[in-house]
Design a protein around this motif. Structure first.
Motif: not given
Length: 374
Positions: A69-79, A88-105
């Motif tokens: 997982x990678x997360x790119x934020x703006x330079x200036x963030x206000x509360x 961004x989500x990267x699949x480092x496996x060579x041949x095997x894909x990943x299916x139906x993935x949820x990303x949550x905080x």
């Protein structure tokens, strides 16, 4: 980043879904019937159903393995302000894909009452091997300060939905979040009153026409507007704005009692709102606390002030510093005005605990005296 083999071995939490519970009950019933009847076909059906469960667990585990997982934020963030970011989500496996993935905080443990920064989960139907997929998301930080770790989870129910498997991932990076610069109740009214006081404070004898007003005793006759005087029947004077830029000095007193901690956070938000708003209007800003000061735009921009306010905390026992510019328009946030007078402060606006409407200092102008007499 971890390799997919290490990711495969990391802790994964399981949750049985409704479909998984019903399927397990079906396996148990078929197994009981097979034992009771000694029917080889039923034993074959039970074996097939158990193999489906095992295959489901292995496939879903492989689907979560190797995800980065990678997360790119703006330079200036206000509360408390929603900002656009890139997940961004990267699949480092060579041949095997990943299916139906949820990303949550995930809510951080030290602050269980603080919501996660990711406002909604992100769904990726398929992530091919060696591929990186990016998605624009909205994030929101609940409070100011340095956020040193952001936690997220990968989850999937693939392939059959019997189990929901969840793997945690943490981004260990520093994110500096400014105080909220959006107006809170009373801030807009305060800014409007300050703008009016600023115009009155910096009126003078420049070249830009300001207004026509009544003549005051001992003023020079060369500024009398004779046409306006003849029209009204009384002496009228042409008034001009000063040539110099408006200079506003904001002082945040860190010496506050423990019971005023909530007011201090409100004062920090108000400082950020005023500094941001006045900077957008082109005013020169002098900002300082007991141990830090800056001039904007001479020594930095408004973000220099916001960075200080993002990390400032109460500090007991420090005497107030003298003003940077005695002729500037002074806005002071303090719980005790006596040490300020000894340091040479004559605030036009004094904001104290217990003043929900941000009442002015008694000596700021005639309007202050009228309000205090009500």
């Amino acid at each position: 980043m971890r390799t997919w083999l290490h990711t495969l071995q990391r802790g994964v939490k399981y949750r049985v879904t409704r479909g998984g519970f019903l399927f397990t009950m079906a396996v148990a019933l078929v197994a009981a019937a097979a034992v009771a009847s000694a029917n080889n076909l039923l034993f074959l059906v039970v074996a097939t159903m158990l193999s489906v469960l095992l295959l489901s667990g292995l496939v879903s585990r492989l689907g979560l393995a190797g995800l980065e997982l990678d997360f790119a934020l703006p330079e200036h963030v206000s509360a408390r302000r929603t900002v656009a970011a890139t997940l961004a989500v990267r699949n480092s496996k060579i041949w095997i894909p990943s299916f139906s993935v949820h990303v949550a905080g995930v809510t951080e443990e030290p602050a269980a009452d603080t919501p996660p920064i990711l406002t909604s989960a992100v769904y990726f139907p398929v992530i091919p091997g060696r591929a990186t997929l990016a998605e624009n998301v909205d994030v929101r930080f609940a409070h100011r300060g340095a956020h040193r770790q952001n936690s997220f989870t990968f989850s999937t129910r693939f392939p059959f939905g019997f189990l929901e498997k969840t793997a945690a991932v943490a981004l260990r990076r520093d994110v500096l979040v400014y105080p909220c610069i959006d107006p809170m109740p009373g801030f807009d009214e305060l800014l409007g009153e300050i703008n009016g006081d600023l115009d009155a404070h910096f009126r003078g004898r420049g070249h830009e026409f300001y207004r026509i007003r009544a003549y005051e005793p001992f003023e020079s006759a060369r500024h009398v507007d004779w046409k306006a005087s003849a029209h009204t029947g009384e002496l009228q004077v042409r008034e001009f704005a000063r040539d110099q830029e408006r200079a506003v000095e904001i002082y945040l007193d860190r010496d506050v009692p423990a019971e005023a901690g909530e007011w201090f956070e409100q004062a920090v938000d108000c400082c950020a709102f005023l500094a941001w708003s006045l900077a957008q209007q082109g005013a020169e800003i002098r900002f300082q606390t007991q141990d830090w000061r800056t001039r904007v735009p001479e020594e930095g921009d408004v973000y220099t002030i916001l960075r200080c306010l993002a990390l400032v905390q109460p500090l007991r026992g420090n005497a107030p510093a003298p003003p940077i510019d005695e002729h500037s328009f002074q806005i002071v946030f303090s719980a005790d005005s006596e040490p300020l007078e000894a340091a040479g402060w004559t605030p036009h606006r004094l904001l104290r605990p217990g003043d929900p409407a941000f009442c002015e200092a008694p000596n700021s102008d005639a309007r202050s005296a009228e309000r205090s007499g009500k």
